[in-house]
Scaffold this motif. Structure first.
Motif, PDB file in Angstrom:
ATOM      1  N   VAL A 146     -18.518  15.050  78.043  1.00 32.33           N
ATOM      2  CA  VAL A 146     -19.899  14.754  77.628  1.00 32.33           C
ATOM      3  C   VAL A 146     -20.806  15.962  77.830  1.00 32.33           C
ATOM      4  O   VAL A 146     -22.032  15.832  77.837  1.00 32.33           O
ATOM      5  N   GLY A 147     -20.203  17.143  78.021  1.00 28.88           N
ATOM      6  CA  GLY A 147     -20.988  18.367  77.966  1.00 28.88           C
ATOM      7  C   GLY A 147     -21.450  18.956  79.283  1.00 28.88           C
ATOM      8  O   GLY A 147     -22.190  19.949  79.288  1.00 28.88           O
ATOM      9  N   VAL A 148     -21.030  18.384  80.409  1.00 27.99           N
ATOM     10  CA  VAL A 148     -21.387  18.977  81.696  1.00 27.99           C
ATOM     11  C   VAL A 148     -20.692  20.333  81.818  1.00 27.99           C
ATOM     12  O   VAL A 148     -19.497  20.457  81.581  1.00 27.99           O
ATOM     13  N   LYS A 149     -21.445  21.350  82.195  1.00 24.64           N
ATOM     14  CA  LYS A 149     -20.919  22.717  82.240  1.00 24.64           C
ATOM     15  C   LYS A 149     -20.544  23.191  83.637  1.00 24.64           C
ATOM     16  O   LYS A 149     -19.715  24.085  83.781  1.00 24.64           O
ATOM     17  N   ARG A 150     -21.183  22.631  84.670  1.00 25.03           N
ATOM     18  CA  ARG A 150     -20.874  23.052  86.044  1.00 25.03           C
ATOM     19  C   ARG A 150     -20.916  21.830  86.955  1.00 25.03           C
ATOM     20  O   ARG A 150     -21.840  21.023  86.884  1.00 25.03           O
ATOM     21  N   VAL A 151     -19.909  21.746  87.820  1.00 25.33           N
ATOM     22  CA  VAL A 151     -19.846  20.676  88.806  1.00 25.33           C
ATOM     23  C   VAL A 151     -19.769  21.294  90.186  1.00 25.33           C
ATOM     24  O   VAL A 151     -18.976  22.214  90.427  1.00 25.33           O
ATOM     25  N   LEU A 152     -20.605  20.798  91.089  1.00 22.06           N
ATOM     26  CA  LEU A 152     -20.542  21.183  92.489  1.00 22.06           C
ATOM     27  C   LEU A 152     -19.904  20.029  93.257  1.00 22.06           C
ATOM     28  O   LEU A 152     -20.444  18.920  93.274  1.00 22.06           O
ATOM     29  N   LEU A 153     -18.755  20.263  93.850  1.00 18.33           N
ATOM     30  CA  LEU A 153     -18.088  19.244  94.652  1.00 18.33           C
ATOM     31  C   LEU A 153     -18.665  19.296  96.059  1.00 18.33           C
ATOM     32  O   LEU A 153     -18.613  20.334  96.722  1.00 18.33           O
ATOM     33  N   GLY A 154     -19.250  18.187  96.507  1.00 19.28           N
ATOM     34  CA  GLY A 154     -19.952  18.185  97.773  1.00 19.28           C
ATOM     35  C   GLY A 154     -19.665  16.975  98.625  1.00 19.28           C
ATOM     36  O   GLY A 154     -18.810  16.146  98.311  1.00 19.28           O
TER      37      GLY A 154
END
Length: 260
Positions: free
Chosen positions: A204-212
């Motif tokens: 769905v177009g998310v470009k960056r994910v921060l795993l926290g």
């Protein structure tokens, strides 16, 4: 917009978001001295914070809120269904506390929320949209229902819980009741569950994910990163080319992420 985690984990959580006309904190689980130092590093005066958005009333998300509110008296937003339990744990912040139960505008940000299943009075993720792009935060998820992907659609950056490795949790020293709580639908999202969500978010177009919100007892940054990257690879998606994955931690600030 810019986004930075100041701390993210089981002991404390606080993130800083800036837009053209707003500077806000998401959660306030950080000491006032550490917050002021982090803001100084960004050349942001604490007086310039416009508001704090609280996800829920657990200590790791509000431990620094009273000290901050006593000193700076900024608006503090919490969902209506979590208002009472948050107020019970606070004193100075109660003078600043206000609640919402639907989408609203603050400064140049359109703010919406997603209900998380975590075992609090009411826990929510946030989405901030400045009309050009959007950023979402979603920790303490427990599990994500079908509405979660709709919630993050249109976001360029998402802070996502990747709390525990399932094998480490099963083999670890937690008592059985705590293991069931952490691994259950009202606990925390595992690395495997996070990886599956990241795969869907890419679509769905998310470009960056921060795993926290990593557990310090049942996870490592390397495991969290590997689990997600491997899931993407299995589906023909290359990390850092098709989508970028970063891990944010308890004891260190993240970099500053610029989102356009």
């Amino acid at each position: 917009m810019t986004f930075q985690t100041l701390c993210s984990g089981s002991k404390g959580n606080c993130s800083l978001l800036t837009s053209e006309n707003a500077v806000v904190l998401i959660d306030m689980g950080i000491g006032i001295n550490a917050l002021e130092k982090a803001l100084q590093d960004r050349k942001i005066k604490p007086e310039k914070i416009d508001a704090v958005f609280i996800t829920h009333e657990h200590t790791d998300h509000i431990s620094g809120l009273d000290a901050f509110s006593k000193k700076y008296r900024k608006p503090v937003f919490v969902h209506k269904n979590g208002f009472l339990e948050a107020a019970k744990k606070l004193y100075w912040a109660n003078h600043c506390l206000t609640h919402f139960d639907k989408e609203f505008d603050f400064k140049n940000l359109h703010v919406s929320s997603y209900r998380c299943s975590h075992d609090s009075a009411y826990c929510c993720g946030y989405k901030f949209d400045d009309g050009k792009t959007a950023i979402a935060t979603a920790t303490d998820l427990g599990y994500a229902d079908g509405g979660f992907i709709d919630f993050v659609t249109g976001c360029k950056l998402v802070l996502l819980e990747s709390n525990h490795d399932e094998d480490m949790l099963a083999r670890g020293k937690y008592p059985p009741v705590l293991k069931r709580r952490v691994g259950g639908n009202r606990g925390h999202l595992s690395n495997r569950q996070a990886a599956e969500l990241v795969l869907k978010m890419h679509s769905v177009g998310v470009k960056r994910v921060l795993l926290g919100h990593l557990s310090q007892n049942n996870n490592t940054p390397e495991l969290a990163f590997y689990t997600t990257v491997q899931k993407l690879k299995e589906n023909g998606i290359t990390e850092s080319v098709d989508i970028t994955v970063d891990v944010v931690t308890q004891d260190n600030k993240s970099g500053v992420f610029y989102v356009e």
